[in-house]
Design a protein around this motif. Structure first.
Motif, mmCIF file in Angstrom:
data_model
loop_
_atom_site.group_PDB
_atom_site.id
_atom_site.type_symbol
_atom_site.label_atom_id
_atom_site.label_comp_id
_atom_site.label_asym_id
_atom_site.label_seq_id
_atom_site.Cartn_x
_atom_site.Cartn_y
_atom_site.Cartn_z
ATOM 1 N N VAL A 220 41.165 24.832 60.473
ATOM 2 C CA VAL A 220 41.201 25.866 61.516
ATOM 3 C C VAL A 220 40.654 27.179 60.960
ATOM 4 C CG1 VAL A 220 42.715 27.278 62.974
ATOM 5 C CG2 VAL A 220 43.102 24.829 62.805
ATOM 6 N N SER A 221 41.022 27.504 59.726
ATOM 7 C CA SER A 221 40.537 28.729 59.083
ATOM 8 C C SER A 221 39.017 28.733 58.996
ATOM 9 C CB SER A 221 41.125 28.871 57.681
ATOM 10 O OG SER A 221 42.527 28.915 57.726
ATOM 11 N N LYS A 222 38.454 27.628 58.535
ATOM 12 C CA LYS A 222 36.990 27.531 58.409
ATOM 13 C C LYS A 222 36.320 27.675 59.771
ATOM 14 C CE LYS A 222 37.162 24.318 54.481
ATOM 15 N NZ LYS A 222 36.944 22.899 54.103
ATOM 16 N N VAL A 225 36.645 31.450 61.001
ATOM 17 C CA VAL A 225 35.794 32.394 60.266
ATOM 18 C C VAL A 225 34.323 32.160 60.590
ATOM 19 C CG1 VAL A 225 35.032 33.088 57.960
ATOM 20 C CG2 VAL A 225 37.457 32.757 58.416
ATOM 21 N N SER A 226 33.933 30.896 60.804
ATOM 22 C CA SER A 226 32.530 30.583 61.123
ATOM 23 C C SER A 226 32.238 30.687 62.618
ATOM 24 C CB SER A 226 32.175 29.176 60.627
ATOM 25 O OG SER A 226 32.997 28.196 61.258
ATOM 26 N N GLY A 249 39.132 35.608 53.959
ATOM 27 C CA GLY A 249 37.833 35.154 54.470
ATOM 28 C C GLY A 249 37.368 35.986 55.656
ATOM 29 N N ALA A 250 38.311 36.319 56.557
ATOM 30 C CA ALA A 250 37.961 37.119 57.739
ATOM 31 C C ALA A 250 37.534 38.525 57.332
ATOM 32 C CB ALA A 250 39.150 37.182 58.689
ATOM 33 N N ALA A 251 38.270 39.126 56.381
ATOM 34 C CA ALA A 251 37.934 40.483 55.924
ATOM 35 C C ALA A 251 36.570 40.508 55.232
ATOM 36 C CB ALA A 251 39.015 40.993 54.974
ATOM 37 N N LEU A 252 36.303 39.499 54.388
ATOM 38 C CA LEU A 252 35.023 39.449 53.675
ATOM 39 C C LEU A 252 33.881 39.057 54.602
ATOM 40 C CD1 LEU A 252 36.141 37.841 50.291
ATOM 41 C CD2 LEU A 252 35.594 40.234 50.756
ATOM 42 N N SER A 257 28.923 40.608 57.359
ATOM 43 C CA SER A 257 28.153 40.908 58.571
ATOM 44 C C SER A 257 27.594 42.322 58.510
ATOM 45 C CB SER A 257 29.041 40.769 59.814
ATOM 46 O OG SER A 257 29.531 39.467 59.948
ATOM 47 N N VAL A 258 28.418 43.241 58.038
ATOM 48 C CA VAL A 258 28.010 44.654 57.931
ATOM 49 C C VAL A 258 26.837 44.802 56.960
ATOM 50 C CG1 VAL A 258 28.766 46.858 56.951
ATOM 51 C CG2 VAL A 258 30.183 45.702 58.632
ATOM 52 N N LEU A 259 26.892 44.086 55.849
ATOM 53 C CA LEU A 259 25.870 44.240 54.813
ATOM 54 C C LEU A 259 24.613 43.426 55.095
ATOM 55 C CD1 LEU A 259 28.133 44.120 51.616
ATOM 56 C CD2 LEU A 259 27.248 46.134 52.798
ATOM 57 N N SER A 260 24.759 42.284 55.796
ATOM 58 C CA SER A 260 23.609 41.392 55.987
ATOM 59 C C SER A 260 22.842 41.648 57.283
ATOM 60 C CB SER A 260 24.064 39.924 55.951
ATOM 61 O OG SER A 260 24.959 39.667 57.020
#
Length: 562
Positions: A220-222, A225-226, A249-252, A257-260
């Motif tokens: 569920v986490s994967k 996050v995806s 994972g959600a925070a990173l 997203s911000v950096l890419s």
């Protein structure tokens, strides 16, 4: 416990045998006539099965149950009846053993799996085939309806299993929850399964004895996050509470997203942050806020001059504070719980929204903030130990989180008199250069003052004088205080009173480099978020300037002066 007479059991067993898989008119008519009675009998049987401690006990108590349920599952008319089908599936669920203890329970599990496969199979002779043939339902519709019904039933079971009532079955609360979460693993990206996934996640938080399968949590986490799974807010918050890896994972993922994808994200940063549900979860659960905070603190230590990273932290904190304020007082923890290592002299003024301070008092409020920060900095310079350095970092990180006050200082510098500029420029300098490496703070303050003078001359005089344009280009191309100067420049562009066309001309001539333009977009995003949070009605002039600035920065490079 439900008690059945021999006559009653014999009657319904005879009916199940005589109906069989027959689809003749007379059989269908007889089945239809007895459906109400059958539902009542199945309801009593379900109540009895729910009170059994194991499958073995159920098989001993209701010796007819296997043959009876098995025959009904092959009857298209019974399966087509929604209430009868629901009761049948719930009875089968009660007979399934999460951890079979003997051969009887292992055999029962295999039998139940075969029955369920039969119910969804499209082969000739199956219930699905009969439904498609006689009822005119497409296979896709049949399977979708069947899945939704199973999910609905299992969701209801999960909700009931930890309702706090004294009759809640320990077997249901533990074994069946684990079984249902395991069964859900292949369905985590299936939108029809979302209600059951949400119920299982919430169960893991509200029930102390819950034993949701760890592989289910990981999958569920994967999927979340995806962005392959959509869940209601409460379920996502439960997932973050249950799984620190998913929270990280959600925070990173948000940071990535911000950096890419800076062009897209910078225009709707607050939307991206709110869609992650991190601010909502942080407001409800202090440990989530502290975890996310620690992640971003560590990131900022590595990329302390990254404008995008700072903008994300500022907007995340803004969104969190909005969510926290919106909670009922009885549901809201005090701010000290979320910021445990900071002195009240800093915490109070920085976490106070600009909308709560009269505009005429902004300068005094910022002076208070500056003096509080200066005391922390001077203490570090005097002591020079690790503890004093940590205090400076904590104070600076809080300033980054509450960067809306730095933006407010930059806004006031647009119209500030020279005697009021010192405190405001000190704040901007500390925000962009918290350390005093090589004793550069005094040098950076001089550069900030010089830049402020040039920017004032650019925006307050027409046409823009070449010497000021050249000076700004030189300052922005140097490594020293580049972000600070850009921060000042953009606030003048947004809040000055000159014509929009004049501001556009200056931007086209000064902001040439693509990297500088991208940093400018992040600063604008933080300014926009601050203005929205202050709940002040923006003047049309400011709104149009923000829009114009974005369009100008996103446009292809303009002609520049030779």
């Amino acid at each position: 416990m439900a008690a059945f007479s021999e006559t009653e059991v014999q009657f319904w067993m005879t009916k199940a045998v005589s109906w069989g898989e027959n689809t003749s008119c007379s059989t269908l008519l007889d089945t239809s006539r007895h459906l109400n009675g059958l539902r009542s009998f199945l309801q009593q049987l379900l109540q009895g099965l729910q009170q059994m401690s194991s499958t073995s006990e159920a098989m001993r108590t209701f010796r007819f149950v296997g043959q009876f349920l098995g025959r009904l599952c092959w009857n298209p008319c019974v399966i087509a009846d929604e209430r009868s089908q629901s009761l049948l599936l719930r009875c089968l669920n009660c007979l399934y053993s999460a951890e079979p203890l003997n051969a009887v329970e292992r055999k029962a599990n295999m039998w139940i799996k075969n029955l369920l496969c039969h119910l969804i199979s499209e082969e000739e002779g199956s219930v699905a085939h009969a439904m498609v043939k006689h009822a005119g339902i497409s296979p896709e519709r049949y399977h979708m309806d069947a899945l939704e019904k199973v999910v609905s039933l299992m969701t209801e079971e999960v909700i009931k299993s930890c309702d706090g009532s004294p009759n809640s079955s320990a077997r249901c609360s533990n074994g069946n929850i684990n079984t249902m979460s395991t069964a859900c693993i292949p369905l985590v990206t299936c939108c029809q399964a979302a209600p059951l996934i949400g119920a299982l996640l919430k169960h893991s938080i509200i029930c102390a004895t819950s034993c949701v399968d760890e592989e289910f949590i990981e999958e569920v986490s994967k999927a979340w996050v995806s962005k392959r799974l959509v869940m209601e807010e409460e379920a996502v918050v439960a997932l973050y509470c249950h799984n620190p890896v998913c929270l990280e994972g959600a925070a990173l993922s948000l940071l990535e997203s911000v950096l890419s994808d800076p062009k897209t994200v910078s225009q709707n940063l607050d939307k991206y942050v709110n869609e992650s549900l991190l601010p909502q979860a942080s407001a409800l659960h202090c440990h989530i806020f502290l975890t996310v905070n620690e992640i971003y603190r560590n990131v900022l230590m590595e990329i302390d001059e990254n404008i995008a990273g700072r903008a994300l932290i500022q907007v995340y904190t803004n969104c969190f504070l909005q969510r926290l304020t919106a909670l009922k007082p009885q549901d809201r923890l005090p701010l000290r719980a979320f910021f445990p290592n900071l002195p009240p002299s800093l915490l109070g003024p920085l976490l106070t929204a600009a909308s709560e301070v009269p505009r005429t008092a902004w300068l005094d409020h910022l002076g208070w903030i500056r003096r509080s920060l200066q005391r922390v900095v001077e203490s570090e310079e005097e002591d020079g130990d690790a503890r004093a350095y940590q205090a400076v970092f904590d104070a600076w990180f809080l300033l980054v989180q509450c960067g809306f006050w730095v933006d407010t200082a930059a806004e006031l510098l647009v119209l500030a008199e020279s005697e009021n500029s010192e405190a405001l420029l000190w704040l901007l300098t500390f925000f962009h250069h918290p350390t005093n490496r090589g004793h550069q703070r005094s040098q950076q303050t001089v550069v900030a003052k010089e830049a402020w003078v040039h920017i004032r001359m650019l925006f307050h005089g027409r046409p823009p004088l070449p010497r000021h344009l050249c000076a700004m280009k030189d300052l922005l191309s140097s490594c020293l205080s580049r972000n600070l100067i850009l921060h000042l420049f953009l606030n003048f562009a947004v809040f000055s009173h000159g014509p929009v066309s004049f501001t556009t001309e200056i931007i086209d001539k000064v902001l040439i480099d693509a990297g500088v333009k991208q940093r400018a977009l992040w600063i604008l995003s933080a300014i926009d978020c601050r203005l929205n949070r202050t709940a002040v009605s923006l003047e049309d002039r400011v709104q149009s300037r923000l829009k114009m600035l974005r369009e100008t920065l996103l446009a292809p490079c303009a002609e520049t002066l030779p």
